[in-house]
Design an enzyme around this catalytic site. Structure first.
Site, PDB file in Angstrom:
ATOM      1  CG  HIS A  44      42.637  42.588  38.766  1.00  0.00           C
ATOM      2  ND1 HIS A  44      42.308  43.775  39.392  1.00  0.00           N
ATOM      3  CD2 HIS A  44      43.170  42.940  37.560  1.00  0.00           C
ATOM      4  CE1 HIS A  44      42.636  44.777  38.592  1.00  0.00           C
ATOM      5  NE2 HIS A  44      43.146  44.310  37.484  1.00  0.00           N
TER       6      HIS A  44
ATOM      7  CG  ASP B 228      41.329  42.258  32.035  1.00  0.00           C
ATOM      8  OD1 ASP B 228      40.868  42.802  33.046  1.00  0.00           O
ATOM      9  OD2 ASP B 228      42.550  42.233  31.801  1.00  0.00           O
TER      10      ASP B 228
ATOM     11  CD  GLU C 103      41.541  46.397  34.115  1.00  0.00           C
ATOM     12  OE1 GLU C 103      42.624  46.153  34.694  1.00  0.00           O
ATOM     13  OE2 GLU C 103      41.451  47.233  33.189  1.00  0.00           O
TER      14      GLU C 103
ATOM     15  CG  HIS D 177      46.436  39.300  30.633  1.00  0.00           C
ATOM     16  ND1 HIS D 177      45.222  39.295  30.015  1.00  0.00           N
ATOM     17  CD2 HIS D 177      46.331  40.192  31.651  1.00  0.00           C
ATOM     18  CE1 HIS D 177      44.404  40.159  30.616  1.00  0.00           C
ATOM     19  NE2 HIS D 177      45.055  40.713  31.616  1.00  0.00           N
TER      20      HIS D 177
ATOM     21  CG  HIS E 254      42.220  49.937  28.971  1.00  0.00           C
ATOM     22  ND1 HIS E 254      43.571  50.021  29.125  1.00  0.00           N
ATOM     23  CD2 HIS E 254      41.798  49.003  29.847  1.00  0.00           C
ATOM     24  CE1 HIS E 254      43.956  49.167  30.047  1.00  0.00           C
ATOM     25  NE2 HIS E 254      42.911  48.532  30.505  1.00  0.00           N
TER      26      HIS E 254
ATOM     27  CG  ASP F 262      46.416  42.532  35.470  1.00  0.00           C
ATOM     28  OD1 ASP F 262      46.038  41.813  34.532  1.00  0.00           O
ATOM     29  OD2 ASP F 262      45.765  43.503  35.886  1.00  0.00           O
TER      30      ASP F 262
ATOM     31  CG  HIS G  94      46.859  47.632  37.024  1.00  0.00           C
ATOM     32  ND1 HIS G  94      46.194  48.401  36.115  1.00  0.00           N
ATOM     33  CD2 HIS G  94      46.267  46.421  36.967  1.00  0.00           C
ATOM     34  CE1 HIS G  94      45.264  47.659  35.496  1.00  0.00           C
ATOM     35  NE2 HIS G  94      45.305  46.468  36.016  1.00  0.00           N
TER      36      HIS G  94
ATOM     37  CE1 TYR H  27      48.940  42.829  30.677  1.00  0.00           C
ATOM     38  CE2 TYR H  27      50.258  43.120  32.653  1.00  0.00           C
ATOM     39  CZ  TYR H  27      49.042  42.887  32.046  1.00  0.00           C
ATOM     40  OH  TYR H  27      47.932  42.726  32.825  1.00  0.00           O
TER      41      TYR H  27
HETATM   42 FE1  FEO Z   1      44.050  44.786  35.403  1.00  0.00          FE
HETATM   43 FE2  FEO Z   1      44.302  42.172  33.195  1.00  0.00          FE
HETATM   44  O1  FEO Z   1      43.429  43.451  34.240  1.00  0.00           O
END
Ligand code: FEO
Length: 396
Positions: free
Chosen positions: A79, A83, A81, A224, A25, A165, A146, A193
């Site tokens: 989380h 991903d 999100e 990640h 993104h 994250d 976040h 990051y």
């Molecule tokens: Fe906020 Fe790695 O997703």
């Protein structure tokens, strides 16, 4: 890459490495990324997070190397999100009796909005625990680090923090741990990051780091990148520095240029900072990506942005950078707007408005230059910038 990796006895990395992702993104992930998921083999088999949807088969294949996925009892979703949650439907298809553990009410609302309410959900709050056999998992909500739903999961038995994250890096590699990876690259990516994902929530991130500081941790397993086990103190120290959002006294000069006049001003401004003993970096928006430049803002006390006038406003590259900067930048910075023009100084004026709108102090005024600067013009610019910098630094 295609095999599960044991990270502690009975605990496995079952995530996916995405070597090819380059746009997250808008964040230029030039080193790719990983989507980490972890399988805990205890009396109750527990999966911590999933992976981005296109990698669902890889996740399920890795789980199958350890256990029949149908036997998963709990799926902890730290989380919402996508991903991390994108493969929840695929996992729930093979493990329909699993209970999804998520933060309440934010995680629950988010997951239902993405995947419907057809699953078994159980919500948790900070301090809530889940006994899965030898292990008891403890959940800590890390709201707005976040997203509103974020939480981390702590496994006291193994001293592992599953941090999602936080402490992550967009870094694809065949290594899984900090001590078998190139730490310079990993730390650079961890900082990038932080700058692109966490920076606007530094206050909340600081509190989360403080909360985690009280835990007995010998492994941080993020969502990640690589897993921290030998350099935990280092990444904790970095997070303490980054969450403070204190600039490091440097200067950053960012610009785009049409016919080199704004570029000449940019280089002159670098000379002025240099003459004042300020470590300064020059970034041309034609070659530097905004998601890389934003990392430099973390260290910069002075942020100078230049644009010529194009169609009665600033250059599109500069507008994009200012938009990104406005969303991410800490306010404690000093701004400087500059740029050239032919018949209306709208470009640099727009830059000045945007920098002031972020909340930067603007003691320099706006430096504008009609057409092409002469050597005398550039010398005058240099002396003026030096004058203000000296005042700011208490050197005048
Ligand atoms: Fe906020 Fe790695 O997703």
């Amino acid at each position: 890459m295609l095999s599960a990796v044991q990270i502690k006895p009975d605990i496995y990395w079952v995530g996916a490495v995405d070597f090819n992702v380059r746009n997250f993104h808008g964040y230029h992930t030039y080193r790719g990324s990983t989507y980490n998921a972890y399988l805990i083999m205890d009396e109750k088999i527990t999966l911590i997070d999933t992976v981005k949807a296109p990698f669902a088969d890889e996740l399920i294949d890795k789980i199958s190397q350890i256990v029949d996925p149908a036997k998963i009892d709990y799926l902890v979703s730290n989380h919402v999100e996508m991903d991390h949650s994108g493969s929840i439907p695929a996992v729930m298809k093979v493990a329909p009796n699993a209970t999804i553990i998520t933060s309440g009410p934010q995680g629950l609302n988010g997951l239902k909005a993405h995947y419907g309410d057809g699953y078994n959900y159980q919500t948790v709050n900070t301090g809530d625990t889940l006994n899965i056999g030898k292990r008891t998992l403890t959940f800590v909500k890390t709201m707005m680090v976040h997203w509103p739903d974020n939480m981390v999961t702590y496994d006291a038995y193994d001293k592992i923090l599953f941090s999602n994250d936080a402490f992550g890096q967009h870094y694809a590699s065949n290594t899984r741990f900090d001590d078998d990876s190139d730490m310079d690259i990993v730390l650079e990516q961890a900082k990038k990051y932080y700058a692109n994902i966490v920076l606007p929530y530094s206050k909340q991130a600081g509190k989360a780091v403080e909360a985690c500081g009280g835990l007995d941790i010998d492994m941080i397993a993020p969502g990640h990148g690589i897993i921290w086990r030998s350099h935990i103190d280092k990444i904790m120290e970095c997070y303490k520095e980054w969450t403070s959002t204190e600039p490091q006294g440097r200067a950053l000069v960012v610009y785009d240029s049409m016919w080199h006049s704004t570029e000449a001003m940019a280089k002159t401004i670098v000379d002025a900072f240099t003459a004042c003993g300020i470590n300064t970096r020059l970034c041309d928006l034609k070659v530097d990506h905004i998601s890389s430049i934003i990392t430099e803002v973390m260290d910069a006390k002075y942020v100078a942005v230049g644009s010529p006038t194009l169609n009665m406003t600033c250059m599109p590259n500069v507008a994009a950078f200012l938009c990104y900067l406005k969303g991410l930048s800490p306010k404690k910075r000093i701004g400087l707007a500059f740029g050239s023009y032919g018949w209306a100084a709208k470009g640099p004026e727009r830059v000045a408005e945007e920098l002031a709108g972020i909340g930067y102090d603007m003691p320099f005024g706006t430096y504008t230059q009609q057409w092409v600067p002469t050597a005398e013009d550039l010398e005058a610019l240099k002396l003026s910038v030096m004058d203000v910098v000296r005042q700011q630094e208490g050197l005048a």
